[in-house]
Write a protein that holds these residues in place. Structure first.
Motif, PDB file in Angstrom:
ATOM      1  N   LYS A 155      53.154  -1.527  50.879  1.00 16.93           N
ATOM      2  CA  LYS A 155      52.885  -0.669  49.714  1.00 16.93           C
ATOM      3  C   LYS A 155      53.872  -0.954  48.594  1.00 16.93           C
ATOM      4  O   LYS A 155      55.064  -1.117  48.854  1.00 16.93           O
ATOM      5  N   PRO A 156      53.412  -0.965  47.354  1.00 20.58           N
ATOM      6  CA  PRO A 156      54.359  -1.094  46.246  1.00 20.58           C
ATOM      7  C   PRO A 156      55.195   0.177  46.093  1.00 20.58           C
ATOM      8  O   PRO A 156      54.910   1.196  46.722  1.00 20.58           O
ATOM      9  N   ILE A 157      56.190   0.090  45.255  1.00 22.19           N
ATOM     10  CA  ILE A 157      57.016   1.255  44.941  1.00 22.19           C
ATOM     11  C   ILE A 157      56.514   1.800  43.608  1.00 22.19           C
ATOM     12  O   ILE A 157      56.487   1.076  42.606  1.00 22.19           O
ATOM     13  N   TRP A 158      56.096   3.039  43.636  1.00 22.73           N
ATOM     14  CA  TRP A 158      55.438   3.640  42.468  1.00 22.73           C
ATOM     15  C   TRP A 158      56.421   4.474  41.665  1.00 22.73           C
ATOM     16  O   TRP A 158      57.035   5.400  42.200  1.00 22.73           O
ATOM     17  N   HIS A 159      56.516   4.157  40.384  1.00 18.98           N
ATOM     18  CA  HIS A 159      57.420   4.879  39.481  1.00 18.98           C
ATOM     19  C   HIS A 159      56.591   5.761  38.551  1.00 18.98           C
ATOM     20  O   HIS A 159      55.698   5.262  37.863  1.00 18.98           O
ATOM     21  N   MET A 160      56.899   7.032  38.506  1.00 19.52           N
ATOM     22  CA  MET A 160      56.296   7.907  37.500  1.00 19.52           C
ATOM     23  C   MET A 160      57.152   7.783  36.246  1.00 19.52           C
ATOM     24  O   MET A 160      58.331   8.156  36.236  1.00 19.52           O
ATOM     25  N   ILE A 161      56.563   7.227  35.180  1.00 16.12           N
ATOM     26  CA  ILE A 161      57.357   6.983  33.972  1.00 16.12           C
ATOM     27  C   ILE A 161      56.975   7.913  32.832  1.00 16.12           C
ATOM     28  O   ILE A 161      57.543   7.823  31.747  1.00 16.12           O
ATOM     29  N   GLY A 162      56.009   8.801  33.074  1.00 13.00           N
ATOM     30  CA  GLY A 162      55.582   9.717  32.023  1.00 13.00           C
ATOM     31  C   GLY A 162      56.144  11.111  32.238  1.00 13.00           C
ATOM     32  O   GLY A 162      56.668  11.430  33.306  1.00 13.00           O
ATOM     33  N   HIS A 163      56.018  11.923  31.203  1.00 16.03           N
ATOM     34  CA  HIS A 163      56.443  13.315  31.279  1.00 16.03           C
ATOM     35  C   HIS A 163      55.668  14.039  32.392  1.00 16.03           C
ATOM     36  O   HIS A 163      54.449  13.908  32.484  1.00 16.03           O
ATOM     37  N   VAL A 164      56.381  14.786  33.209  1.00 19.08           N
ATOM     38  CA  VAL A 164      55.734  15.546  34.286  1.00 19.08           C
ATOM     39  C   VAL A 164      55.464  16.964  33.798  1.00 19.08           C
ATOM     40  O   VAL A 164      56.400  17.696  33.463  1.00 19.08           O
ATOM     41  N   GLN A 165      54.196  17.343  33.752  1.00 22.33           N
ATOM     42  CA  GLN A 165      53.889  18.738  33.413  1.00 22.33           C
ATOM     43  C   GLN A 165      54.183  19.582  34.649  1.00 22.33           C
ATOM     44  O   GLN A 165      53.926  19.154  35.777  1.00 22.33           O
ATOM     45  N   SER A 166      54.698  20.785  34.422  1.00 23.95           N
ATOM     46  CA  SER A 166      55.118  21.625  35.549  1.00 23.95           C
ATOM     47  C   SER A 166      54.014  21.785  36.582  1.00 23.95           C
ATOM     48  O   SER A 166      54.248  21.677  37.787  1.00 23.95           O
TER      49      SER A 166
END
Ligand SMILES: *Cc1c(COP(=O)(O)O)cnc(C)c1O
Length: 243
Positions: free
Chosen positions: A78-89
């Motif tokens: 599996k790749p390593i997934w990066h969340m790079i966007g703003h996280v809404q609550s």
């Protein structure tokens, strides 16, 4: 983009990473290429994986929900997934099981939500703190423009960092920033240098191990590497323009 074009683009970027590292006396192994696959199809991601990329950045939960489980099933590792966007609550709950690292933590509130969910999932979630170094209003992130000279800015930031470091189930791995768009890449240098210096001082003041500096995109990653980036987030140079 064809798989071949994507592979060629990645090979070219790796040459540029090596050149920037050579200029700065750094080891290319210390720079992770995060391929930003937002708004690109799963076939493009699979082509990049075949070309050796292991890290991917997505910025929307709904889109990641479609792509991440699908890709994870297609590949051996599996790749390593990066969340790079703003996280809404209200999306924190969905983010925690989908992503391996959340780069764009831009408030104490978001950190608290992620911490709560990581506890629920019984996992330790690596995060980066997104820092707004440039002071551009359109940019997300903790305010840190002029932090070297402005004691109030620094005090507020230190307070937030202290709060986040105390939260359970999070591992603060470092800092992330986006430079403003400048037509001359060289103009981004003070932004990246400032983030690098900020990380150094946080490490000293809090006695923490924040190894990562995520900075540099298609337009400016060579300068970011020269200023110490350990992760670069590159989309268009790999996958072409987004529509
Ligand atoms: C889209 C995006 C990138 C990649 O930008 P490119 O110009 O396509 O390289 C990097 N970081 C963040 C936070 C992004 O949203």
């Amino acid at each position: 983009m064809s798989a071949q074009e994507i592979a060629d683009n990645i090979a070219r970027i790796q040459v540029e990473i090596a050149a920037a590292c050579a200029k700065a006396n750094r080891d290319p192994a210390d720079v992770t290429l995060v391929a930003v696959s937002k708004r690109k199809p799963a076939t493009d991601i699979l082509a990049a994986i075949a070309a050796g990329v292991q890290h991917f950045g997505e910025n929307r939960v709904n889109e990641a929900n479609e792509k991440v489980p699908f890709i994870n099933e297609q590949v051996e590792e599996k790749p390593i997934w990066h969340m790079i966007g703003h996280v809404q609550s209200r999306k924190a709950k969905a983010v925690v099981p989908l992503f391996d690292i959340v780069e764009a933590v831009d408030s104490v509130k978001v950190a608290e939500k992620l911490s709560q969910q990581a506890v629920v999932y019984d996992k330790t979630l690596p995060i980066l703190l997104e820092i707004n170094i440039s002071g551009e209003e359109a940019k997300q992130g903790f305010t840190a423009s002029n932090w070297q000279a402005d004691d109030a800015i620094k005090a507020a930031l230190w307070e937030d960092i202290r709060t986040i470091l105390a939260l359970p189930a999070l591992e603060v791995r470092g800092l992330m920033t986006m430079a403003p768009f400048y037509s001359k890449m060289e103009d981004t240098r003070p932004i990246f240098a400032s983030l690098s210096e900020l990380r150094q001082i946080i490490i000293e003041d809090f006695d923490v191990n924040m190894a990562e500096l995520s900075m540099g995109m298609t337009n400016d990653y060579p300068v970011a590497i020269e200023e110490g980036a350990t992760m670069i987030r590159v989309g268009r140079a790999i996958f072409g323009e987004r529509i």
